[in-house]
Design an enzyme around this catalytic site. Structure first.
Site, PDB file in Angstrom:
ATOM      1  N   ASP A   1       0.923  -1.253  -0.003  1.00 51.09           N
ATOM      2  CA  ASP A   1       0.035   0.007  -0.066  1.00 51.09           C
ATOM      3  C   ASP A   1       0.930   1.219  -0.063  1.00 51.09           C
ATOM      4  OD1 ASP A   1      -2.970   1.040   0.232  1.00 51.09           O
ATOM      5  OD2 ASP A   1      -1.807   2.126   2.178  1.00 51.09           O
TER       6      ASP A   1
ATOM      7  N   HIS B   1      -7.097  -6.427  -1.599  1.00 52.14           N
ATOM      8  CA  HIS B   1      -5.825  -5.390  -1.395  1.00 52.14           C
ATOM      9  C   HIS B   1      -4.800  -5.765  -0.142  1.00 52.14           C
ATOM     10  CE1 HIS B   1      -4.084  -1.296  -1.424  1.00 52.14           C
ATOM     11  NE2 HIS B   1      -4.230  -1.266   0.111  1.00 52.14           N
TER      12      HIS B   1
END
Length: 320
Positions: free
Chosen positions: A101, A298
């Protein structure tokens, strides 16, 4: 059982908290939002058992690391300087750096600016894009969103998102994690926010907690953020235009050291970054592998811990 130890080091004139396990060549892991060192709980013992000194840091603004008070204190250049200071404090030769991320751009840019310090770089979820572009990021996001707000623009106003999240930290984190995870089938697009609304309006919640995010795990994250607050974590988003300016001189510059990318088939940043991934032959000339994990969302190193560990070890072993 591998023991995970904790310490703080002085880096770039602030305090950085480290979780460590094992001995050997250092692998430094950098988390994203809204995460912490704990996001690497499945990697720390495995890498240690395979002969590596595994280190997961709390980025400034998180957990036990320092929490500067100004928005501009969270610009990317300072994040890179923090990493350089951590590498110096560890003092264990060249390091392999891994980021997920927001940790991925921190890792990519650290390798870009200081290739002398790193044996290799791995990015999870967010591809290396080599920067550039004539439009400021917030303007680009506004064009993408149309009548809505892109979540990064939604985070720009100091205090607004903090109030939304801190009203119920545990529920917000759960909704954000679940909404961006691969388990949600055709769920709402939480990257877009109704103009004047809240991100959490679109949240859905699991009937049963997934294996990769237990109630205990959620409790850990909740305690971390109830302690640290969200000003620092959200201020990373508030520097995207500053970063665009700071790194303009490096636009188009390839990363010269060996690299690895791991993305998720259902992961927003990986999907949005398809053109950057397609350009890796130019931007990552020493790419070891780029792999998109089927069905993954994610939270790659948590959702697909086993495959992530296999890929990281393959990459690390190739650097010997």
């Amino acid at each position: 059982m591998v023991e995970i130890t904790h310490r703080t080091v002085s880096s770039n004139n602030i305090r950085i908290h480290l979780a460590e396990a094992g001995e050997g060549p250092t692998v430094l892991m950098i988390h994203g939002f809204p995460e912490s060192w704990y996001s690497w709980r499945e990697q720390l013992p495995v890498l240690a058992e395979q002969g590596y000194h595994a280190v997961a840091m709390d980025v400034r603004g998180y957990g036990r690391s320092s929490k500067p008070q100004n928005v501009e204190d969270y610009r990317m250049m300072l994040k890179v300087a923090d990493v350089v200071g951590v590498v110096d404090a560890i003092d264990n030769g060249k390091v392999t750096i891994v980021g997920h991320d927001w940790g991925a751009p921190i890792a990519w840019n650290s390798a870009l600016l200081r290739p002398d310090l790193f044996s290799g770089v791995a990015g999870l979820s967010v591809p290396y894009s080599a920067g550039g572009g004539v439009v400021r990021p917030t303007e680009l996001f506004a064009m993408m969103a149309g009548d809505d707000d892109f979540y990064i623009n939604h985070f720009q106003e100091v205090g607004k998102a903090e109030r939304e999240i801190e009203a119920d930290v545990r529920q917000w984190i759960l909704g954000f994690y679940w909404g961006a995870g691969g388990d949600v089938i055709d769920g709402p697009n939480i990257s877009m926010v109704r103009r004047g609304g809240t991100l959490s309006e679109k949240f859905v919640y699991p009937d049963v907690m997934p294996d990769w995010m237990t109630d205990k795990d959620l409790d850990v994250y909740t305690r971390e953020f109830e302690y640290s607050g969200f000003f620092g974590p959200l201020s990373r988003y508030r520097n995207v235009d500053r970063d665009w300016e700071d790194f303009s001189a490096f636009a188009g510059q390839p990363i010269a050291i060996p690299s690895l990318f791991i993305g998720g088939e259902k992961d927003g940043p990986t999907i949005w970054g398809a053109s950057a991934i397609a350009n890796y032959n130019q931007t990552l000339p020493k790419l070891f592998k780029s792999e998109i994990l089927p069905g993954a969302g994610h939270w790659i190193q948590q959702e697909r811990a086993e495959r992530t560990n296999e890929l990281l070890l393959e990459f690390l072993n190739s650097l010997k």
